[in-house]
Design an enzyme around this catalytic site. Structure first.
Site, PDB file in Angstrom:
ATOM      1  N   TRP A 150      38.745  43.441  44.994  1.00 14.58           N
ATOM      2  CA  TRP A 150      39.210  42.473  45.976  1.00 14.58           C
ATOM      3  C   TRP A 150      40.084  43.093  47.060  1.00 14.58           C
ATOM      4  O   TRP A 150      40.170  42.572  48.178  1.00 14.58           O
ATOM      5  CB  TRP A 150      39.959  41.324  45.298  1.00 14.58           C
ATOM      6  CG  TRP A 150      40.053  40.152  46.230  1.00 14.58           C
ATOM      7  CD1 TRP A 150      41.160  39.689  46.877  1.00 14.58           C
ATOM      8  CD2 TRP A 150      38.972  39.311  46.641  1.00 14.58           C
ATOM      9  NE1 TRP A 150      40.843  38.611  47.673  1.00 14.58           N
ATOM     10  CE2 TRP A 150      39.492  38.365  47.536  1.00 14.58           C
ATOM     11  CE3 TRP A 150      37.609  39.276  46.337  1.00 14.58           C
ATOM     12  CZ2 TRP A 150      38.705  37.386  48.138  1.00 14.58           C
ATOM     13  CZ3 TRP A 150      36.825  38.294  46.923  1.00 14.58           C
ATOM     14  CH2 TRP A 150      37.376  37.366  47.818  1.00 14.58           C
ATOM     15  N   SER A 169      34.551  42.811  39.127  1.00 12.67           N
ATOM     16  CA  SER A 169      35.515  43.010  40.201  1.00 12.67           C
ATOM     17  C   SER A 169      36.883  42.535  39.709  1.00 12.67           C
ATOM     18  O   SER A 169      36.987  41.764  38.752  1.00 12.67           O
ATOM     19  CB  SER A 169      35.082  42.218  41.441  1.00 12.67           C
ATOM     20  OG  SER A 169      35.988  42.404  42.513  1.00 12.67           O
ATOM     21  N   CYS A 170      37.933  42.995  40.384  1.00 14.46           N
ATOM     22  CA  CYS A 170      39.303  42.555  40.054  1.00 14.46           C
ATOM     23  C   CYS A 170      40.147  42.747  41.297  1.00 14.46           C
ATOM     24  O   CYS A 170      39.661  42.582  42.409  1.00 14.46           O
ATOM     25  CB  CYS A 170      39.845  43.315  38.844  1.00 14.46           C
ATOM     26  SG  CYS A 170      39.968  45.098  39.089  1.00 14.46           S
ATOM     27  N   GLY A 171      41.409  43.103  41.148  1.00 13.69           N
ATOM     28  CA  GLY A 171      42.256  43.333  42.301  1.00 13.69           C
ATOM     29  C   GLY A 171      41.995  44.671  42.967  1.00 13.69           C
ATOM     30  O   GLY A 171      41.797  44.752  44.180  1.00 13.69           O
TER      31      GLY A 171
END
Length: 282
Positions: free
Chosen positions: A270, A241-243
């Site tokens: 996110w 996961s990331c932004g």
């Protein structure tokens, strides 16, 4: 020159220069800039690119239309239609790069893998590495090319949605790895998007994507393996996961280079999780 076969998910600038004229090779510029940068990736592609490179717009054009979150993965039929317009066929060997070294190109590598196309690699070091070796660039409008014939074969194991991820958070054989900067992971730095909570998922671990790179290149495979061994077990399924689902793909590619096998990207990342109040945040 004979038809090319890509055997690694990562290629060097010297390798690409040697094989650039291969008849089945297609080079894609997947440059993307963070919102607020005021830079136009497609304009910069017209001003300077690897010869023959075609622009891959995963932010708007090759994305799920009207999605509530940025650049979500499109349906297979949409993906096929758009890449065919770029001249890509099932037999194409694809090299993807971006102008920042390694940043957004792995997103396109992941998209092709999710659509069942394995003959795709990222240019290590991107356009800066290409230029640093003295290779030529071109500008202006690209030359015409023929339509491709691409049949996407969706590989569900490469992607996960928020509701499915919620069911896996406390599963021992799964580890969520977050590519955002540590300050965002721990909630000491606010999120750049309004309405998105700070913090991280329960049981997730922080692995900022910059820890896997040096000077715009991936670390050697052995060092990448050490990075992943420090935050996960070798037989765990890794969910990245990331932004907004871009730098998570840097982790996915690094994990493949490190020899990991069960790799999944949380597409909404996110931006979705932090804005959806039914999802828990630590």
């Amino acid at each position: 020159m004979s038809a090319l076969n890509i055997s690694s998910p990562l290629v060097s600038a010297s390798w690409l220069a040697e094989h650039l004229s291969a008849p089945n090779l297609i080079v894609l510029d997947a440059t993307w800039f963070l919102p607020g940068s005021e830079r136009d990736a497609q304009k910069e592609w017209r001003e300077k690119r690897i010869p023959g490179a075609r622009f891959f717009d995963f932010d708007n054009q090759i994305a799920l239309p009207s999605a509530p979150f940025p650049h979500m993965l499109p349906e297979p039929a949409h993906f096929s239609r758009e890449v065919e317009a770029l001249g890509i066929s099932d037999e194409s060997q694809i090299v993807v790069y971006d102008s920042q070294g390694v940043f957004s190109a792995p997103r396109v590598w992941w998209m092709f893998r999710t659509m069942g196309h394995d003959q795709v690699a990222v240019l290590d070091g991107g356009l800066p590495a290409w230029e640093a070796e003295g290779n030529v660039v071109e500008q202006g409008e690209p030359s015409a090319f023929d339509m491709g014939k691409f049949d996407a074969c969706y590989q569900a194991q490469w992607v996960i949605d928020g509701d499915s991820l919620l069911q896996h958070l406390n599963t021992p054989d799964v580890q969520v790895l977050d590519a955002r900067a540590a300050a965002r992971f721990y909630g000491t730095q606010p999120e750049p998007r309004q309405g998105v909570r700070s913090g991280h998922m329960p049981s997730a671990k922080s692995l900022p994507f910059g820890q896997l790179l040096k000077d715009g290149h991936f670390l050697p495979a052995e060092q990448l393996q050490h990075r992943f061994d420090a935050v996960s077990d070798a037989d765990q399924r890794l969910i990245f996961s990331c932004g907004s689902g871009v730098t998570a793909c840097i982790l996915a590619l690094a994990a493949e280079l490190a020899g990991r096998k069960q790799l999944t990207v949380y597409d909404g990342s996110w931006t979705e999780w932090g804005a959806t109040y039914k999802y828990p945040v630590v």
